[in-house]
Design an enzyme around this catalytic site. Structure first.
Site, short mmCIF file in Angstrom:
data_model
loop_
_atom_site.label_atom_id
_atom_site.label_comp_id
_atom_site.label_asym_id
_atom_site.label_seq_id
_atom_site.Cartn_x
_atom_site.Cartn_y
_atom_site.Cartn_z
N TYR A 32 -2.22 -0.55 10.18
CA TYR A 32 -2.28 -1.06 8.80
C TYR A 32 -1.03 -0.63 8.03
CZ TYR A 32 -3.90 -1.13 3.89
OH TYR A 32 -4.03 -1.32 2.53
N SER B 52 0.85 -1.19 0.00
CA SER B 52 0.00 0.00 0.00
C SER B 52 0.89 1.24 0.00
CB SER B 52 -0.87 0.02 1.25
OG SER B 52 -1.51 1.28 1.39
P1 NAD Z 1 -11.40 -5.72 -0.20
O1 NAD Z 1 -11.76 -5.50 1.22
O2 NAD Z 1 -12.42 -5.53 -1.25
O3 NAD Z 1 -10.76 -7.16 -0.42
C1 NAD Z 1 -9.96 -7.79 0.54
C2 NAD Z 1 -10.30 -9.26 0.53
O4 NAD Z 1 -9.46 -9.94 1.46
C3 NAD Z 1 -11.75 -9.54 0.95
O5 NAD Z 1 -12.36 -10.40 0.03
C4 NAD Z 1 -11.60 -10.22 2.30
O6 NAD Z 1 -12.61 -11.17 2.59
C5 NAD Z 1 -10.25 -10.90 2.13
N1 NAD Z 1 -9.66 -11.24 3.42
C6 NAD Z 1 -9.53 -10.45 4.52
N2 NAD Z 1 -8.97 -11.14 5.52
C7 NAD Z 1 -8.72 -12.40 5.04
C8 NAD Z 1 -8.17 -13.56 5.61
N3 NAD Z 1 -7.74 -13.60 6.89
N4 NAD Z 1 -8.07 -14.67 4.83
C9 NAD Z 1 -8.49 -14.66 3.54
N5 NAD Z 1 -9.05 -13.58 2.96
C10 NAD Z 1 -9.16 -12.46 3.71
O7 NAD Z 1 -10.17 -4.74 -0.43
P2 NAD Z 1 -9.20 -4.45 -1.67
O8 NAD Z 1 -9.14 -2.98 -1.79
O9 NAD Z 1 -9.53 -5.27 -2.87
O10 NAD Z 1 -7.82 -4.93 -1.03
C11 NAD Z 1 -6.94 -5.84 -1.63
C12 NAD Z 1 -5.52 -5.52 -1.19
O11 NAD Z 1 -5.17 -4.21 -1.65
C13 NAD Z 1 -5.34 -5.49 0.34
O12 NAD Z 1 -4.11 -6.10 0.67
C14 NAD Z 1 -5.29 -4.01 0.65
O13 NAD Z 1 -4.57 -3.75 1.82
C15 NAD Z 1 -4.61 -3.48 -0.59
N6 NAD Z 1 -4.82 -2.04 -0.80
C16 NAD Z 1 -6.05 -1.56 -1.11
C17 NAD Z 1 -6.21 -0.20 -1.30
C18 NAD Z 1 -7.53 0.43 -1.64
O14 NAD Z 1 -7.61 1.66 -1.68
N7 NAD Z 1 -8.59 -0.32 -1.90
C19 NAD Z 1 -5.11 0.66 -1.18
C20 NAD Z 1 -3.87 0.12 -0.86
C21 NAD Z 1 -3.73 -1.24 -0.68
#
Ligand code: NAD
Length: 248
Positions: A157, A143
């Site tokens: 985080y 991130s």
């Molecule tokens: P999201 O919440 O839509 O998806 C995250 C997924 O991870 C969900 O389906 C959730 O059920 C799953 N998950 C959570 N804990 C889990 C566990 N213990 N075991 C298995 N699955 C688990 O969010 P996203 O935005 O698609 O995030 C994906 C990645 O991108 C993450 O690592 C997040 O930190 C990173 N990220 C997202 C953003 C953003 O702005 N959306 C920014 C920076 C980084």
């Protein structure tokens, strides 16, 4: 030979977009999910409707036994792993340092750090044994917060993503000679359900306006980078990071 990829947290968001893109590129795809079996099966059905192969795999990535069982199911169902996308992650919005509890910190680190370590370990075991020294490729979804710190919002985080960066760098060096590449992508504000609840009202718009590009990103825009880092086009790239954060 079909390449096999595992994407954690692939029932929605960035993971879902990545699973669908990799399937379109010819990978057989393991679709890991935590709770939403219906959504994970929909991703599998969509891949199958495109003529691809996929498998929904339930596992909490923070749980060692569940991770090991997931990789065994992947071996049996799709074959030897060639690509891992560590994507599943959690974020609790809001919270100065004074509001953080040990329970919340451990939960965040358990998923975002221990979960990534466990999946890397199981992937490396398999990639190191692939015939003909083909190795494999891992992409860790970090991130922009890993370097910006997210003060007053989610420093826990941000710290977990700092650990993801250090894991990526160290593991890349450790396994490079085995033909395994390890890279990271650092998304900024991406429109997924991660931002759908919990934050203060108007936060997403405020963040958006502060970005050089004045917009958030779409999951597909991160998936494209992940797919490139996994591909042979990136065959001399390891231990590297690509920001997908609108210039932030
Ligand atoms: P999201 O919440 O839509 O998806 C995250 C997924 O991870 C969900 O389906 C959730 O059920 C799953 N998950 C959570 N804990 C889990 C566990 N213990 N075991 C298995 N699955 C688990 O969010 P996203 O935005 O698609 O995030 C994906 C990645 O991108 C993450 O690592 C997040 O930190 C990173 N990220 C997202 C953003 C953003 O702005 N959306 C920014 C920076 C980084």
């Amino acid at each position: 030979m079909t390449k096999v990829a595992l994407i954690t947290g692939a029932s929605r968001g960035i993971g879902r977009a990545t699973a669908l893109l990799l399937a379109r590129q010819g990978y057989a795809v393991g679709v890991n999910y935590l709770r939403d079996a219906v959504a994970a099966r929909q991703v599998v059905a969509e891949i199958e409707s495109l003529g691809g192969r996929a498998l929904a795999l339930q596992a909490d990535i923070a749980d060692e036994a569940q991770v090991m069982a997931m990789f065994s199911a992947l071996d049996a169902g799709l074959g030897t792993l060639g690509a891992l996308v560590n994507n599943a992650g959690i974020l609790f919005q809001q919270g100065s340092i004074e509001q953080l509890t040990a329970e919340r910190i451990n939960k965040v680190l358990g998923t975002n750090v221990t979960g990534y370590f466990l999946c890397c370990r199981e992937a490396v075991k398999r990639m190191a044994q692939r015939h003909g020294g083909q190795g494999g490729a891992i992409v860790n979804v970090s991130s922009a917060a890993s370097r910006l710190g997210a003060p007053g919002e989610y420093v826990d985080y941000a710290a977990s993503k700092g650990a993801v960066d250090t894991l990526t760098t160290g593991l890349a060096l450790e396994v490079a000679a085995q033909g395994i590449r390890v890279n990271g992508v650092r998304p900024g504000l991406i429109y997924t359900e991660m931002h759908a609840s919990g934050g203060e009202p108007g936060r997403v718009d405020r963040v958006k306006e502060s970005l050089p590009m004045r917009r958030g990103g779409q999951p597909q825009e991160v998936a494209e980078i992940i797919a490139w880092l996994l591909s042979d086009a990136a065959s001399y790239v390891t231990g590297s990071f690509i920001d997908a954060a609108g210039g932030r």
